[in-house]
Motif scaffolding. Structure first.
Motif, PDB file in Angstrom:
ATOM      1  N   UNK A   1       0.823  -1.209   0.000  1.00 56.12           N
ATOM      2  CA  UNK A   1       0.000   0.000   0.000  1.00 56.12           C
ATOM      3  C   UNK A   1       0.858   1.261   0.000  1.00 56.12           C
ATOM      4  N   UNK A   2       0.262   2.323  -0.496  1.00 60.15           N
ATOM      5  CA  UNK A   2       0.861   3.655  -0.446  1.00 60.15           C
ATOM      6  C   UNK A   2      -0.169   4.567   0.216  1.00 60.15           C
ATOM      7  N   UNK A   3       0.174   5.107   1.354  1.00 54.26           N
ATOM      8  CA  UNK A   3      -0.753   6.000   2.052  1.00 54.26           C
ATOM      9  C   UNK A   3      -0.143   7.393   2.158  1.00 54.26           C
ATOM     10  N   UNK A   4      -0.972   8.376   1.903  1.00 56.44           N
ATOM     11  CA  UNK A   4      -0.536   9.766   2.027  1.00 56.44           C
ATOM     12  C   UNK A   4      -1.568  10.520   2.864  1.00 56.44           C
ATOM     13  N   UNK A   5      -1.093  11.449   3.667  1.00 55.27           N
ATOM     14  CA  UNK A   5      -1.983  12.213   4.543  1.00 55.27           C
ATOM     15  C   UNK A   5      -1.792  13.697   4.300  1.00 55.27           C
ATOM     16  N   UNK A   6      -2.905  14.410   4.391  1.00 53.68           N
ATOM     17  CA  UNK A   6      -2.884  15.865   4.276  1.00 53.68           C
ATOM     18  C   UNK A   6      -3.580  16.448   5.490  1.00 53.68           C
ATOM     19  N   UNK A   7      -2.929  17.391   6.161  1.00 53.49           N
ATOM     20  CA  UNK A   7      -3.514  18.023   7.338  1.00 53.49           C
ATOM     21  C   UNK A   7      -4.595  19.004   6.899  1.00 53.49           C
ATOM     22  N   UNK A   8      -5.785  18.847   7.461  1.00 52.22           N
ATOM     23  CA  UNK A   8      -6.898  19.750   7.183  1.00 52.22           C
ATOM     24  C   UNK A   8      -6.979  20.868   8.217  1.00 52.22           C
ATOM     25  N   UNK A   9      -6.740  20.520   9.458  1.00 56.18           N
ATOM     26  CA  UNK A   9      -6.748  21.515  10.526  1.00 56.18           C
ATOM     27  C   UNK A   9      -6.081  20.921  11.760  1.00 56.18           C
ATOM     28  N   UNK A  10      -5.706  21.789  12.674  1.00 57.83           N
ATOM     29  CA  UNK A  10      -5.074  21.312  13.901  1.00 57.83           C
ATOM     30  C   UNK A  10      -5.228  22.338  15.007  1.00 57.83           C
ATOM     31  N   UNK A  11      -5.141  21.863  16.234  1.00 53.85           N
ATOM     32  CA  UNK A  11      -5.250  22.755  17.382  1.00 53.85           C
ATOM     33  C   UNK A  11      -4.477  22.169  18.552  1.00 53.85           C
ATOM     34  N   UNK A  12      -3.888  23.042  19.338  1.00 49.56           N
ATOM     35  CA  UNK A  12      -3.242  22.634  20.580  1.00 49.56           C
ATOM     36  C   UNK A  12      -4.323  22.582  21.654  1.00 49.56           C
ATOM     37  N   UNK A  13      -4.509  21.417  22.263  1.00 45.24           N
ATOM     38  CA  UNK A  13      -5.540  21.269  23.293  1.00 45.24           C
ATOM     39  C   UNK A  13      -4.976  21.408  24.700  1.00 45.24           C
TER      40      UNK A  13
ATOM     41  N   UNK B   1      -7.183  15.012   9.463  1.00 43.26           N
ATOM     42  CA  UNK B   1      -6.428  14.603   8.289  1.00 43.26           C
ATOM     43  C   UNK B   1      -7.350  14.066   7.202  1.00 43.26           C
ATOM     44  N   UNK B   2      -6.876  14.176   5.970  1.00 39.53           N
ATOM     45  CA  UNK B   2      -7.474  13.418   4.861  1.00 39.53           C
ATOM     46  C   UNK B   2      -6.427  12.399   4.425  1.00 39.53           C
ATOM     47  N   UNK B   3      -6.758  11.136   4.571  1.00 40.10           N
ATOM     48  CA  UNK B   3      -5.808  10.060   4.286  1.00 40.10           C
ATOM     49  C   UNK B   3      -6.244   9.321   3.025  1.00 40.10           C
ATOM     50  N   UNK B   4      -5.319   9.203   2.090  1.00 38.70           N
ATOM     51  CA  UNK B   4      -5.585   8.483   0.842  1.00 38.70           C
ATOM     52  C   UNK B   4      -4.718   7.233   0.817  1.00 38.70           C
ATOM     53  N   UNK B   5      -5.362   6.092   0.596  1.00 40.72           N
ATOM     54  CA  UNK B   5      -4.650   4.812   0.575  1.00 40.72           C
ATOM     55  C   UNK B   5      -4.837   4.156  -0.789  1.00 40.72           C
ATOM     56  N   UNK B   6      -3.711   3.857  -1.410  1.00 34.81           N
ATOM     57  CA  UNK B   6      -3.734   3.174  -2.703  1.00 34.81           C
ATOM     58  C   UNK B   6      -3.224   1.754  -2.516  1.00 34.81           C
ATOM     59  N   UNK B   7      -4.097   0.804  -2.799  1.00 34.56           N
ATOM     60  CA  UNK B   7      -3.728  -0.613  -2.740  1.00 34.56           C
ATOM     61  C   UNK B   7      -3.638  -1.147  -4.166  1.00 34.56           C
ATOM     62  N   UNK B   8      -2.892  -2.237  -4.369  1.00 33.98           N
ATOM     63  CA  UNK B   8      -2.754  -2.799  -5.719  1.00 33.98           C
ATOM     64  C   UNK B   8      -4.117  -3.165  -6.315  1.00 33.98           C
ATOM     65  N   UNK B   9      -4.318  -2.814  -7.568  1.00 36.47           N
ATOM     66  CA  UNK B   9      -5.517  -3.171  -8.333  1.00 36.47           C
ATOM     67  C   UNK B   9      -6.808  -2.718  -7.647  1.00 36.47           C
TER      68      UNK B   9
END
Length: 197
Positions: free
Chosen positions: A107-119, A134-142
């Protein structure tokens, strides 16, 4: 002529008085500015620490949700460099078995931060918490890429090399408790490291 001679001494006195008044005003302004700066220095320092925590937390959470089986060693090196404490120990101790599982899943997974906050942030103890979407995109074979949005809770610890993740887990939804696993484990899509202490 006498009246003219009498007025001349007053002008130097007036000039001296004006000079002293301007100097006093400048001194008062500088004193006020110094007092204001000292009074707000703590706020500025805390704001800088908060910004540093948020930047480090967002980057680390993104790192730990990004992995390419074609560049596995580099990706796992980044995971380890982003972590400390128990989470770091779990990643390093299970690295060999984990790498085999990822290679099998391909698999190939990539993440993009949408927002964040210090709690939470305690600069005295060097502990902090962040929530990152996060928005996480996962590419699996076929298979078509799978895209999902996720909220993660991360705990950070200040180290000699800066703020690093010491725990990572799924944020609770509704009244549910946070999901956390003792060690990273691959799923049908991509492995996600989660740990808490």
């Amino acid at each position: 002529m006498r009246s003219v001679l009498r007025r001349r001494p007053r002008r130097p006195l007036l000039a001296v008085a004006l000079t002293l008044a301007v100097a006093a005003a400048v001194a008062a302004a500088l004193t006020g500015w110094s007092w204001y700066g000292a009074a707000h220095d703590g706020d500025a320092s805390f704001a800088r620490s908060r910004d540093a925590v948020l930047a480090a937390g967002e980057q680390a959470v993104q790192n730990l949700n990004t992995l390419d089986h074609n560049d596995l060693d580099h990706g796992l090196d980044i995971w380890e460099a982003s972590t400390t404490g128990d989470l770091h120990s779990q990643l390093t101790q299970g690295r060999t078995d984990f790498a085999k599982q990822v290679q099998q899943a391909q698999t190939v997974s990539t993440a993009k931060v949408l927002s964040g906050a210090v709690t939470e942030l305690d600069t005295r103890t060097g502990k902090a918490s962040v929530m990152v979407a996060l928005r996480i995109t996962v590419q699996a074979p076929k298979a078509k890429p799978a895209v999902k949005e996720s909220r993660m809770l991360g705990e950070l610890t200040r180290t000699a090399d800066g703020w690093k993740l010491s725990a990572l887990g799924q944020a609770p939804t509704g009244d549910s408790a946070p999901e956390a696993a003792p060690a990273p484990a691959p799923t049908s899509t991509t492995p996600q490291p989660t740990a808490s202490h």
